[in-house]
Design a protein around this motif. Structure first.
Motif: not given
Length: 349
Positions: A178-189, A191-205
């Motif tokens: 799942w991708v969602v962005c604010d004004e400066e950053m984009c985040y990639l969420f 899951s692992d079916d094992n109780g964890h939600l992960y978040r990776s990031e990059t800049t909008v640029k």
């Protein structure tokens, strides 16, 4: 209280104090109530097999309103257990059951494992993106999502599974990007079916390149309480965000928990996040046309915008979801998932 349940309760308390998953939520946040009530449509989108696509389910929908049409991209599963993607469109929900289907393996997206799509317009690049899983988080682009044959071949956001996921995934699966962005950053969420939600990031640029710094955004000692199918939305007119994550309840049925935060990076505060007070579960959904499912599973909100900010109107929430015949069983790939639409009833909708 049984020993296992007591341990789980103590674990949940510790996790809440450390900023991870917790049980009780605030009274209300940014126009959202502290508890939710819904009404469900009947089945709107069912499998439509053809000579080369022996599909048995339609699931994991993504939906946008564009040029007077509802555009729905979704996962399909076939009788051999293979996963792929499809597209349909219609101007009114009443037309959904009879709407034409296009299988995306006919485009440059191609054949092979493709699942759990997310559709959005990335305004800074003036491109449409379709995010999905291929074993890795992947994406395709087009200038016009109403022409599904124009999607580009898959590219990957990340070249391999990050170490932090490898260390925590156990016997689970890396799913539901799942991708969602604010004004400066984009985040990639994810899951692992094992109780964890992960978040990776990059800049909008730099998007869609540069994703890294993968972290655990939320976790729960009970893997079923934080299972998969996360969505993150910006609440329109505010600087707050809503997170929902699919769980598997004590009755074995799928439902959603919810959290809010002041930014996409968290920390996440529970809103309606328990089996007794869920975001969406069959127990807080009415079915005027008959209760066709006991599962409220992987889907997507009807958004206020089409772009990467993923905005929703907190006063009129609708959610396109997957459900199935309660009597169905067997291998997961053969479960008869269908799509229906929830409309929040304790709101101004």
């Amino acid at each position: 209280m049984p020993k296992k349940r007591l341990c789980a309760a103590l674990t949940a308390l510790v996790l809440s104090l450390t900023g991870t998953a917790a049980a009780e939520g605030p009274a209300s946040v940014a126009g959202l109530p502290s508890s939710f009530q819904w009404s469900s449509s009947g089945v709107l989108i069912s499998p439509k097999p053809d000579a080369t696509h022996a599909i048995v389910s339609v699931k994991d929908p993504s939906v946008v309103r564009y040029k007077g049409q509802w555009l729905v991209y979704a996962t399909t599963a076939n009788t051999a257990g293979g996963w792929s993607l499809q597209y349909t469109h219609f101007s009114d929900w009443s037309q959904a059951p009879s709407a034409p289907r296009y299988f995306l393996d006919q485009s440059a997206i191609g054949r092979g494992y493709r699942a759990a799509p997310q559709l959005f317009y990335f305004a800074p690049r003036k491109k449409w993106y379709l995010v999905y899983q291929t074993g890795l988080p992947s994406y395709s682009t087009t200038d016009d999502p109403t022409k599904p044959e124009t999607w580009s071949a898959p590219k990957n956001f990340l070249p391999t599974m990050p170490d932090i996921i490898k260390q925590n995934i156990g016997n689970g699966y890396w799913v539901d990007m799942w991708v969602v962005c604010d004004e400066e950053m984009c985040y990639l969420f994810s899951s692992d079916d094992n109780g964890h939600l992960y978040r990776s990031e990059t800049t909008v640029k730099d998007f869609p390149n540069g994703f890294g710094n993968t972290q655990i955004a939320l976790q729960d000692a009970n893997r079923f309480a934080l299972f998969e199918a996360s969505n993150v939305y910006k609440i329109s007119g505010t600087n707050k965000y809503l997170l929902i994550v699919e769980a598997i309840g004590s009755d074995g049925r799928r439902y959603f928990r919810s959290w809010t935060a002041n930014g996409i990076a968290g920390a996440w505060t529970p809103l309606a996040a328990t089996e007794a007070n869920p975001f969406a579960r069959s127990t807080n959904v009415t079915f005027p046309d008959g209760a066709w499912t006991k599962d409220i599973s992987h889907g997507e909100m009807v958004r206020d915008s089409i772009d990467q900010t993923m905005q929703i109107d907190p006063h009129c929430i609708r959610y396109l979801y997957q459900g199935m015949d309660p009597s169905a069983g067997g291998d997961y790939s053969q479960l008869p998932w269908r799509l229906g639409l929830l409309t929040q009833t304790n709101s101004t909708c």
